[in-house]
Design a protein around this motif. Structure first.
Motif, PDB file in Angstrom:
ATOM      1  N   VAL A 171      -2.793 -11.133   6.491  1.00 37.03           N
ATOM      2  CA  VAL A 171      -3.748 -11.545   5.463  1.00 37.03           C
ATOM      3  C   VAL A 171      -4.701 -10.406   5.117  1.00 37.03           C
ATOM      4  N   ILE A 172      -5.266  -9.762   6.137  1.00 35.12           N
ATOM      5  CA  ILE A 172      -6.233  -8.691   5.874  1.00 35.12           C
ATOM      6  C   ILE A 172      -5.539  -7.482   5.224  1.00 35.12           C
ATOM      7  N   ALA A 173      -4.280  -7.237   5.574  1.00 36.83           N
ATOM      8  CA  ALA A 173      -3.541  -6.123   4.965  1.00 36.83           C
ATOM      9  C   ALA A 173      -3.316  -6.375   3.481  1.00 36.83           C
ATOM     10  N   GLY A 212      -2.442  -0.960 -14.039  1.00 29.58           N
ATOM     11  CA  GLY A 212      -1.685  -1.047 -12.788  1.00 29.58           C
ATOM     12  C   GLY A 212      -1.469   0.280 -12.090  1.00 29.58           C
ATOM     13  N   ARG A 213      -2.209   1.307 -12.439  1.00 29.65           N
ATOM     14  CA  ARG A 213      -1.960   2.632 -11.856  1.00 29.65           C
ATOM     15  C   ARG A 213      -2.294   2.703 -10.366  1.00 29.65           C
ATOM     16  N   PHE A 214      -3.063   1.735  -9.880  1.00 30.34           N
ATOM     17  CA  PHE A 214      -3.395   1.721  -8.453  1.00 30.34           C
ATOM     18  C   PHE A 214      -2.368   0.933  -7.631  1.00 30.34           C
ATOM     19  N   PHE A 215      -1.299   0.471  -8.275  1.00 27.58           N
ATOM     20  CA  PHE A 215      -0.365  -0.401  -7.551  1.00 27.58           C
ATOM     21  C   PHE A 215       0.260   0.299  -6.352  1.00 27.58           C
ATOM     22  N   GLN A 216       0.745   1.512  -6.563  1.00 28.67           N
ATOM     23  CA  GLN A 216       1.390   2.220  -5.461  1.00 28.67           C
ATOM     24  C   GLN A 216       0.389   2.586  -4.367  1.00 28.67           C
ATOM     25  N   ALA A 217      -0.832   2.973  -4.770  1.00 28.09           N
ATOM     26  CA  ALA A 217      -1.879   3.228  -3.781  1.00 28.09           C
ATOM     27  C   ALA A 217      -2.204   1.951  -3.013  1.00 28.09           C
ATOM     28  N   ALA A 218      -2.155   0.815  -3.707  1.00 28.04           N
ATOM     29  CA  ALA A 218      -2.423  -0.470  -3.049  1.00 28.04           C
ATOM     30  C   ALA A 218      -1.394  -0.747  -1.960  1.00 28.04           C
ATOM     31  N   LEU A 219      -0.129  -0.402  -2.215  1.00 28.13           N
ATOM     32  CA  LEU A 219       0.915  -0.608  -1.211  1.00 28.13           C
ATOM     33  C   LEU A 219       0.654   0.248   0.026  1.00 28.13           C
ATOM     34  N   ILE A 220       0.264   1.496  -0.203  1.00 32.04           N
ATOM     35  CA  ILE A 220      -0.024   2.397   0.917  1.00 32.04           C
ATOM     36  C   ILE A 220      -1.208   1.894   1.727  1.00 32.04           C
ATOM     37  N   VAL A 221      -2.304   1.550   1.047  1.00 33.95           N
ATOM     38  CA  VAL A 221      -3.512   1.099   1.746  1.00 33.95           C
ATOM     39  C   VAL A 221      -3.251  -0.210   2.486  1.00 33.95           C
ATOM     40  N   SER A 222      -2.473  -1.081   1.887  1.00 29.95           N
ATOM     41  CA  SER A 222      -2.133  -2.339   2.543  1.00 29.95           C
ATOM     42  C   SER A 222      -1.375  -2.087   3.846  1.00 29.95           C
ATOM     43  N   ALA A 223      -0.382  -1.205   3.799  1.00 33.09           N
ATOM     44  CA  ALA A 223       0.395  -0.881   4.997  1.00 33.09           C
ATOM     45  C   ALA A 223      -0.469  -0.214   6.059  1.00 33.09           C
ATOM     46  N   LEU A 224      -1.313   0.720   5.635  1.00 34.17           N
ATOM     47  CA  LEU A 224      -2.194   1.414   6.581  1.00 34.17           C
ATOM     48  C   LEU A 224      -3.201   0.457   7.212  1.00 34.17           C
ATOM     49  N   THR A 225      -3.668  -0.509   6.423  1.00 32.59           N
ATOM     50  CA  THR A 225      -4.615  -1.488   6.958  1.00 32.59           C
ATOM     51  C   THR A 225      -3.965  -2.336   8.039  1.00 32.59           C
ATOM     52  N   GLY A 226      -2.746  -2.791   7.785  1.00 31.75           N
ATOM     53  CA  GLY A 226      -2.031  -3.565   8.790  1.00 31.75           C
ATOM     54  C   GLY A 226      -1.834  -2.787  10.075  1.00 31.75           C
ATOM     55  N   LEU A 227      -1.432  -1.515   9.940  1.00 33.36           N
ATOM     56  CA  LEU A 227      -1.236  -0.676  11.122  1.00 33.36           C
ATOM     57  C   LEU A 227      -2.564  -0.403  11.820  1.00 33.36           C
ATOM     58  N   LEU A 247       6.548  -2.474  13.965  1.00 31.07           N
ATOM     59  CA  LEU A 247       6.808  -3.022  12.633  1.00 31.07           C
ATOM     60  C   LEU A 247       5.881  -2.418  11.587  1.00 31.07           C
ATOM     61  N   TRP A 248       4.576  -2.379  11.881  1.00 31.65           N
ATOM     62  CA  TRP A 248       3.636  -1.818  10.910  1.00 31.65           C
ATOM     63  C   TRP A 248       3.853  -0.316  10.715  1.00 31.65           C
ATOM     64  N   ALA A 249       4.199   0.397  11.799  1.00 32.43           N
ATOM     65  CA  ALA A 249       4.495   1.830  11.669  1.00 32.43           C
ATOM     66  C   ALA A 249       5.712   2.051  10.778  1.00 32.43           C
ATOM     67  N   ALA A 250       6.700   1.183  10.901  1.00 33.39           N
ATOM     68  CA  ALA A 250       7.889   1.277  10.053  1.00 33.39           C
ATOM     69  C   ALA A 250       7.541   1.001   8.595  1.00 33.39           C
ATOM     70  N   ILE A 251       6.667   0.021   8.381  1.00 31.26           N
ATOM     71  CA  ILE A 251       6.241  -0.305   7.013  1.00 31.26           C
ATOM     72  C   ILE A 251       5.481   0.867   6.397  1.00 31.26           C
ATOM     73  N   VAL A 252       4.597   1.483   7.178  1.00 26.15           N
ATOM     74  CA  VAL A 252       3.850   2.648   6.683  1.00 26.15           C
ATOM     75  C   VAL A 252       4.806   3.794   6.362  1.00 26.15           C
ATOM     76  N   SER A 253       5.757   4.056   7.254  1.00 22.99           N
ATOM     77  CA  SER A 253       6.732   5.132   7.021  1.00 22.99           C
ATOM     78  C   SER A 253       7.541   4.871   5.761  1.00 22.99           C
ATOM     79  N   GLY A 254       7.991   3.637   5.601  1.00 23.09           N
ATOM     80  CA  GLY A 254       8.739   3.286   4.405  1.00 23.09           C
ATOM     81  C   GLY A 254       7.913   3.426   3.149  1.00 23.09           C
ATOM     82  N   ALA A 255       6.631   3.059   3.244  1.00 21.92           N
ATOM     83  CA  ALA A 255       5.751   3.164   2.077  1.00 21.92           C
ATOM     84  C   ALA A 255       5.619   4.617   1.628  1.00 21.92           C
ATOM     85  N   PHE A 256       5.418   5.510   2.575  1.00 23.35           N
ATOM     86  CA  PHE A 256       5.258   6.917   2.214  1.00 23.35           C
ATOM     87  C   PHE A 256       6.577   7.549   1.746  1.00 23.35           C
TER      88      PHE A 256
END
Length: 282
Positions: free
Chosen positions: A13-15, A33-48, A83-92
């Motif tokens: 939820v917080i991610a 929507g230019r922040f969409f991709q940045a949003a994906l990165i920040v979301s993944a980093l927040t979860g991790l 899992l979160w590390a994998a999500i962050v790696s995939g995001a980048f």
């Protein structure tokens, strides 16, 4: 109940709330929507980041967390980190963002503060917990996306810092009920807001902080510094949040569901600002 634990204790939820915060900040800045991709990165980093902090506290400072969370993290912590590390790696790997020196410096600053918060632990220094959380959240959801998108030289940074202020005020108000919840485990020398001025007074302050965040949004919208419709919608969202951090709603005996689902979920509800701004202000 198990689903709620997964959503809350796994920091899903917080991610997603962090990602929505980034996405809406972009719309407020007129970037659509230019922040969409940045949003994906920040979301993944927040979860991790939240998972790493919780895991560290569970392993080395178990008294700083509630027993139910400790048990959950002891059982699933390693798997969640992987899992979160994998999500962050995939995001980048698959998301297109700008990794400039400024981006890396901001990222390293956030990582350093996050680790210090969990390991030192900086959070236990008097009066520091609330401003530290607010500052890190605001930088992670506003400043970092600006650099990830590579638009720092093409945008009014005074407006960006005003949004940082609003985001910081909002998260400060939203955090105080968590400090109320943690009164039985936080050390007295931490001097959290509820420890210093009491439960009821601290929650009234939470309402004022969130309300001031709304005023900043309304002021930015009125001055045409941001997308006016989105700014008004986000201001309304902050006003709607105020009762949820009030003494009537966020008292000391609230169940963990209220904090990890309802309060953190308020960050997700921001997403409704887009249809509100589209259909209600035509």
């Amino acid at each position: 109940m198990q689903l709620i634990k997964i959503l809350g204790f796994s920091h899903i939820v917080i991610a997603f709330g962090a990602g929505v915060t980034v996405y809406l900040s972009g719309f407020a800045l007129g970037l659509e929507g230019r922040f969409f991709q940045a949003a994906l990165i920040v979301s993944a980093l927040t979860g991790l980041g939240y998972t790493a902090q919780r895991f560290i506290k569970t392993m080395f400072f178990p008294s700083s967390a509630h027993a139910e969370k400790n048990a959950y993290m002891k059982r699933y912590g390693i798997r969640l980190l992987i899992l979160w590390a994998a999500i962050v790696s995939g995001a980048f790997l698959f998301v297109n963002v700008t990794l400039s020196s400024s981006t890396i410096l901001v990222g390293l600053f956030l990582i350093t503060i996050g680790l210090m918060y969990a390991l030192v632990p900086v959070r236990e220094m008097a009066y520091l917990k609330l401003p530290l959380i607010s500052l890190v959240w605001a930088i992670a959801t506003v400043i970092l996306p600006v650099f990830l998108t590579g638009i720092e030289n093409h945008i009014d940074m005074y407006t960006v810092w005003a949004i940082v202020l609003s985001r910081g005020l909002y998260i400060a108000g939203l955090t105080i009920p968590f400090d109320v919840r943690d009164l039985d485990i936080d050390r007295l020398d931490m001097k959290t807001v509820p420890q210093t001025i009491g439960v009821a007074s601290s929650l009234y302050w939470a309402m004022m902080l969130v309300g001031t965040s709304a005023l900043v949004w309304f002021g930015l919208a009125a001055s045409h510094a941001i997308n006016g419709y989105v700014g008004i919608a986000l201001g309304i969202h902050a006003v709607v949040t105020m009762p949820f951090v009030s003494p009537s709603f966020a008292g000391i005996n609230r169940h963990e569901i209220y904090h990890t689902i309802v309060l953190d979920g308020m960050l997700l509800i921001q997403l409704f600002a887009l249809p509100i701004s589209t259909f209600c202000f035509i």
